[in-house]
Design a protein around this motif. Structure first.
Motif, PDB file in Angstrom:
ATOM      1  N   LEU A 273      15.266 -38.973 -24.059  1.00  0.00           N
ATOM      2  CA  LEU A 273      13.937 -38.550 -23.608  1.00  0.00           C
ATOM      3  C   LEU A 273      13.725 -37.062 -23.865  1.00  0.00           C
ATOM      4  CD1 LEU A 273      13.708 -40.551 -20.252  1.00  0.00           C
ATOM      5  CD2 LEU A 273      12.562 -41.076 -22.421  1.00  0.00           C
ATOM      6  N   GLU A 274      14.778 -36.303 -23.692  1.00  0.00           N
ATOM      7  CA  GLU A 274      14.696 -34.861 -23.966  1.00  0.00           C
ATOM      8  C   GLU A 274      14.387 -34.622 -25.430  1.00  0.00           C
ATOM      9  OE1 GLU A 274      16.491 -32.332 -21.361  1.00  0.00           O
ATOM     10  OE2 GLU A 274      14.716 -31.379 -22.238  1.00  0.00           O
ATOM     11  N   SER A 275      15.128 -35.314 -26.286  1.00  0.00           N
ATOM     12  CA  SER A 275      14.949 -35.086 -27.729  1.00  0.00           C
ATOM     13  C   SER A 275      13.581 -35.540 -28.195  1.00  0.00           C
ATOM     14  CB  SER A 275      16.054 -35.787 -28.524  1.00  0.00           C
ATOM     15  OG  SER A 275      15.842 -37.184 -28.533  1.00  0.00           O
ATOM     16  N   ARG A 276      13.002 -36.492 -27.485  1.00  0.00           N
ATOM     17  CA  ARG A 276      11.672 -36.975 -27.876  1.00  0.00           C
ATOM     18  C   ARG A 276      10.547 -36.223 -27.160  1.00  0.00           C
ATOM     19  NH1 ARG A 276      11.154 -41.645 -31.172  1.00  0.00           N
ATOM     20  NH2 ARG A 276       8.985 -40.956 -31.015  1.00  0.00           N
ATOM     21  N   GLY A 277      10.897 -35.234 -26.363  1.00  0.00           N
ATOM     22  CA  GLY A 277       9.867 -34.431 -25.707  1.00  0.00           C
ATOM     23  C   GLY A 277       9.178 -35.125 -24.557  1.00  0.00           C
ATOM     24  N   TRP A 278       9.861 -36.075 -23.926  1.00  0.00           N
ATOM     25  CA  TRP A 278       9.241 -36.810 -22.815  1.00  0.00           C
ATOM     26  C   TRP A 278       9.671 -36.276 -21.452  1.00  0.00           C
ATOM     27  CZ3 TRP A 278       6.193 -41.575 -22.424  1.00  0.00           C
ATOM     28  CH2 TRP A 278       5.555 -41.891 -23.624  1.00  0.00           C
ATOM     29  N   LEU A 279      10.441 -35.221 -21.422  1.00  0.00           N
ATOM     30  CA  LEU A 279      10.825 -34.634 -20.140  1.00  0.00           C
ATOM     31  C   LEU A 279      10.187 -33.251 -20.002  1.00  0.00           C
ATOM     32  CD1 LEU A 279      14.615 -35.584 -19.935  1.00  0.00           C
ATOM     33  CD2 LEU A 279      12.643 -36.783 -18.952  1.00  0.00           C
ATOM     34  N   GLY A 280      10.277 -32.720 -18.807  1.00  0.00           N
ATOM     35  CA  GLY A 280       9.742 -31.378 -18.585  1.00  0.00           C
ATOM     36  C   GLY A 280       8.466 -31.421 -17.776  1.00  0.00           C
ATOM     37  N   ASP A 281       8.130 -30.276 -17.209  1.00  0.00           N
ATOM     38  CA  ASP A 281       6.982 -30.222 -16.315  1.00  0.00           C
ATOM     39  C   ASP A 281       5.656 -30.198 -17.042  1.00  0.00           C
ATOM     40  OD1 ASP A 281       8.560 -30.270 -14.115  1.00  0.00           O
ATOM     41  OD2 ASP A 281       8.708 -28.099 -13.952  1.00  0.00           O
ATOM     42  N   ALA A 282       5.634 -29.545 -18.181  1.00  0.00           N
ATOM     43  CA  ALA A 282       4.354 -29.361 -18.865  1.00  0.00           C
ATOM     44  C   ALA A 282       3.867 -30.679 -19.455  1.00  0.00           C
ATOM     45  CB  ALA A 282       4.512 -28.330 -19.973  1.00  0.00           C
ATOM     46  N   ALA A 283       2.589 -30.961 -19.254  1.00  0.00           N
ATOM     47  CA  ALA A 283       2.017 -32.160 -19.860  1.00  0.00           C
ATOM     48  C   ALA A 283       2.046 -32.015 -21.377  1.00  0.00           C
ATOM     49  CB  ALA A 283       0.579 -32.339 -19.395  1.00  0.00           C
ATOM     50  N   LYS A 284       2.268 -33.106 -22.030  1.00  0.00           N
ATOM     51  CA  LYS A 284       2.261 -33.073 -23.494  1.00  0.00           C
ATOM     52  C   LYS A 284       0.842 -32.741 -23.957  1.00  0.00           C
ATOM     53  CE  LYS A 284       4.802 -36.526 -25.419  1.00  0.00           C
ATOM     54  NZ  LYS A 284       6.121 -36.137 -25.840  1.00  0.00           N
ATOM     55  N   SER A 285       0.750 -31.903 -24.956  1.00  0.00           N
ATOM     56  CA  SER A 285      -0.573 -31.467 -25.410  1.00  0.00           C
ATOM     57  C   SER A 285      -1.008 -32.286 -26.609  1.00  0.00           C
ATOM     58  CB  SER A 285      -0.550 -29.981 -25.756  1.00  0.00           C
ATOM     59  OG  SER A 285       0.468 -29.744 -26.701  1.00  0.00           O
ATOM     60  N   ARG A 286      -1.287 -33.532 -26.338  1.00  0.00           N
ATOM     61  CA  ARG A 286      -1.809 -34.390 -27.401  1.00  0.00           C
ATOM     62  C   ARG A 286      -3.278 -34.644 -27.109  1.00  0.00           C
ATOM     63  NH1 ARG A 286       1.151 -39.782 -27.460  1.00  0.00           N
ATOM     64  NH2 ARG A 286       1.465 -39.412 -25.254  1.00  0.00           N
ATOM     65  N   PRO A 287      -4.141 -34.466 -28.098  1.00  0.00           N
ATOM     66  CA  PRO A 287      -5.551 -34.767 -27.833  1.00  0.00           C
ATOM     67  C   PRO A 287      -5.719 -36.249 -27.541  1.00  0.00           C
ATOM     68  CG  PRO A 287      -5.186 -34.326 -30.176  1.00  0.00           C
ATOM     69  CD  PRO A 287      -3.890 -34.057 -29.479  1.00  0.00           C
ATOM     70  N   ALA A 288      -6.480 -36.556 -26.506  1.00  0.00           N
ATOM     71  CA  ALA A 288      -6.747 -37.954 -26.164  1.00  0.00           C
ATOM     72  C   ALA A 288      -8.254 -38.172 -26.134  1.00  0.00           C
ATOM     73  CB  ALA A 288      -6.135 -38.300 -24.808  1.00  0.00           C
TER      74      ALA A 288
ATOM     75  N   ALA B  70      22.611 -42.698  -9.855  1.00  0.00           N
ATOM     76  CA  ALA B  70      22.885 -42.033 -11.138  1.00  0.00           C
ATOM     77  C   ALA B  70      21.614 -41.419 -11.708  1.00  0.00           C
ATOM     78  CB  ALA B  70      23.485 -43.036 -12.127  1.00  0.00           C
ATOM     79  N   LEU B  71      20.503 -42.114 -11.542  1.00  0.00           N
ATOM     80  CA  LEU B  71      19.224 -41.571 -12.031  1.00  0.00           C
ATOM     81  C   LEU B  71      18.823 -40.337 -11.234  1.00  0.00           C
ATOM     82  CD1 LEU B  71      17.366 -44.963 -12.551  1.00  0.00           C
ATOM     83  CD2 LEU B  71      17.987 -43.328 -14.362  1.00  0.00           C
ATOM     84  N   GLU B  72      19.122 -40.369  -9.949  1.00  0.00           N
ATOM     85  CA  GLU B  72      18.803 -39.202  -9.112  1.00  0.00           C
ATOM     86  C   GLU B  72      19.574 -37.983  -9.607  1.00  0.00           C
ATOM     87  OE1 GLU B  72      20.202 -39.602  -5.111  1.00  0.00           O
ATOM     88  OE2 GLU B  72      18.835 -38.077  -4.337  1.00  0.00           O
ATOM     89  N   GLN B  73      20.827 -38.217 -10.011  1.00  0.00           N
ATOM     90  CA  GLN B  73      21.647 -37.115 -10.509  1.00  0.00           C
ATOM     91  C   GLN B  73      21.204 -36.661 -11.892  1.00  0.00           C
ATOM     92  OE1 GLN B  73      24.214 -35.530  -8.880  1.00  0.00           O
ATOM     93  NE2 GLN B  73      23.505 -36.734  -7.135  1.00  0.00           N
ATOM     94  N   GLU B  74      20.942 -37.633 -12.761  1.00  0.00           N
ATOM     95  CA  GLU B  74      20.738 -37.334 -14.182  1.00  0.00           C
ATOM     96  C   GLU B  74      19.298 -36.930 -14.502  1.00  0.00           C
ATOM     97  OE1 GLU B  74      22.019 -36.408 -17.618  1.00  0.00           O
ATOM     98  OE2 GLU B  74      23.478 -37.413 -16.312  1.00  0.00           O
ATOM     99  N   LEU B  75      18.352 -37.556 -13.826  1.00  0.00           N
ATOM    100  CA  LEU B  75      16.930 -37.319 -14.121  1.00  0.00           C
ATOM    101  C   LEU B  75      16.196 -37.059 -12.799  1.00  0.00           C
ATOM    102  CD1 LEU B  75      16.561 -40.261 -16.666  1.00  0.00           C
ATOM    103  CD2 LEU B  75      16.221 -37.840 -17.245  1.00  0.00           C
ATOM    104  N   PRO B  76      16.586 -35.999 -12.112  1.00  0.00           N
ATOM    105  CA  PRO B  76      16.072 -35.820 -10.739  1.00  0.00           C
ATOM    106  C   PRO B  76      14.563 -35.666 -10.655  1.00  0.00           C
ATOM    107  CG  PRO B  76      17.228 -33.856 -11.494  1.00  0.00           C
ATOM    108  CD  PRO B  76      17.497 -34.914 -12.507  1.00  0.00           C
ATOM    109  N   HIS B  77      13.926 -35.190 -11.718  1.00  0.00           N
ATOM    110  CA  HIS B  77      12.484 -34.956 -11.655  1.00  0.00           C
ATOM    111  C   HIS B  77      11.667 -36.097 -12.236  1.00  0.00           C
ATOM    112  CE1 HIS B  77      13.719 -31.159 -10.229  1.00  0.00           C
ATOM    113  NE2 HIS B  77      14.160 -30.724 -11.402  1.00  0.00           N
TER     114      HIS B  77
END
Ligand code: G3P
Ligand code: CA
Length: 382
Positions: free
Chosen positions: A188-203, A229-236
């Motif tokens: 998910l990280e490598s595909r840009g699906w994590l992180g706080d900022a919303a993806k900036s794709r025009p919709a 495990a998800l709580e540890q690995e992907l807490p957000h």
């Protein structure tokens, strides 16, 4: 269904959810609909396309996900497994006999787990023809030869249209896949699906934008260990604990075995939770591990439909149960519901969304214009 999310950040929303004390919602809210979904970054009245639009196309395949995306489902649901050579794939069953031609291609491995196949081997299988044989009224010639998809390929579909659905990912039989939560994190990280900022794709105006916001991924699991495990690995990343009755799940009240002439509907209707405390124990575990919600099973009113033999479960969303979850600040996403009668019954109880094989029907139920599913499939050459 898109909804006006609050402007609070995800961490703030989690914090609010965890801070909600017991008993803060009144009975009327619990029974008639939750407002929690306006405070948590997941759509209200969520449309979760279960293995894609899997009533109309073979489950977890390209046309099933393309159709769900273009119809406007909020989420593409998938069951995550890992090949022997370490590739994340979307496959529900632990073995491949039900919905591939593994018996023809690898006759000695019909009962072998998915995890024992390499990606190259899985890609040799036909994951579509079984559907044509099982459901001739919905068959399409081009379903024959469909391939099992990797997670990357499902992400490509989610990112590839005017609608931007999120992904609702289940860690399937996670005990077979130590470390799969970490693998998922990296993907998910490598595909840009994590992180706080919303993806900036025009919709486009009116398009689904769930995939651009902080609720773009929801993790789901039946496994307490995987939730931890998800709580540890992907807490957000929002996560949901799936609920079931009996056999390692919520304690069931004693019941007589199913009678020879007893319908599934009648049998499941009389399967009951042992006590409110037994139900509460699972809500407590979900809360303790930061889940935003629970995914209980639904009792389907229609038991002679195409999926009846696989999707008959006890009713774990009785009104008092939905109220108890909401009072604990937990959303309720119900699996797996396909009929308007059931959408109505459970929505009246206040559930916050449905896993459905028929996203077109659920979207219509929620007031969206009906769409020509055949035209969508035709457009993609199926
Ligand atoms: O993930 C919700 C629902 O899909 C759980 O049941 O067996 O279809 O994965 P299953
Ligand atoms: Ca699932």
């Amino acid at each position: 269904m898109p909804n006006p999310w609050s402007s609070w950040g995800w961490l703030g929303a989690v914090g609010l959810g965890l801070m909600l004390p017991l008993g803060t919602t009144d009975a009327a809210e619990s029974m008639q609909g939750s407002t929690l979904c306006t405070k948590i970054p997941v759509p209200c009245d969520a449309v979760i396309a279960h293995r894609g639009a899997s009533y109309q196309a073979p489950e977890s395949t390209r046309p099933a996900y393309l159709l769900a995306r273009d119809l406007g489902a909020d989420y593409l649901e998938l069951d995550l497994q890992r090949t022997r050579d370490g590739v994340l794939v979307a496959v529900h069953d632990n073995t491949l006999g039900r919905n591939t031609n593994v018996a023809e291609v690898f006759p000695d491995r019909v009962d072998a787990p998915v995890s024992s196949f390499t990606l190259d081997e899985l890609k040799q299988l036909d994951a579509g023809n079984w559907f044509n044989e099982a459901y001739p009224d919905r068959a399409r010639d081009d379903y024959a030869g469909l391939k099992i998809l990797t997670l990357d390929e499902v992400i490509d579909i989610a990112e590839g249209g005017e609608n931007h659905p999120g992904l609702y990912i289940e860690t399937k039989v996670p005990e077979q896949f130590p470390g799969i939560e970490k693998d998922l994190h990296e993907k998910l990280e490598s595909r840009g699906w994590l992180g706080d900022a919303a993806k900036s794709r025009p919709a486009a105006k009116g398009a689904v934008k769930v995939g651009d916001g902080p609720g773009r991924i929801v993790m789901q699991t039946f496994s307490r260990a995987s939730l931890e495990a998800l709580e540890q690995e992907l807490p957000h990343v929002p996560r949901v604990l799936l609920l079931w009755l009996g056999d390692g799940g919520i304690e069931a009240a004693p019941s007589e075995p199913q009678g020879d002439n007893e319908s599934d509907a009648d049998y499941y209707a009389r399967q009951k939770v042992a006590s409110p405390e037994a139900y509460q124990a699972w809500l407590d575990f979900a809360k303790q591990h930061g889940a935003i919600g629970v995914g209980p099973s639904a009792l389907q009113s229609e038991h002679d439909g195409p999926f009846s033999s696989r999707f008959s479960y006890a009713d774990l969303a009785e009104p008092w149960m939905v109220g108890m979850a909401h009072d604990d600040g937990l959303l309720v996403h119900l699996y797996t519901v396909d009929d308007a009668e059931d959408f109505e019954r459970y929505r009246e109880r206040g559930v916050d969304g449905f896993f459905t094989n028929r996203p077109a029907q659920l979207l219509e139920f929620y007031g969206q214009p009906s769409q020509d599913q055949n035209a969508i499939l035709d457009r993609y050459g199926y």
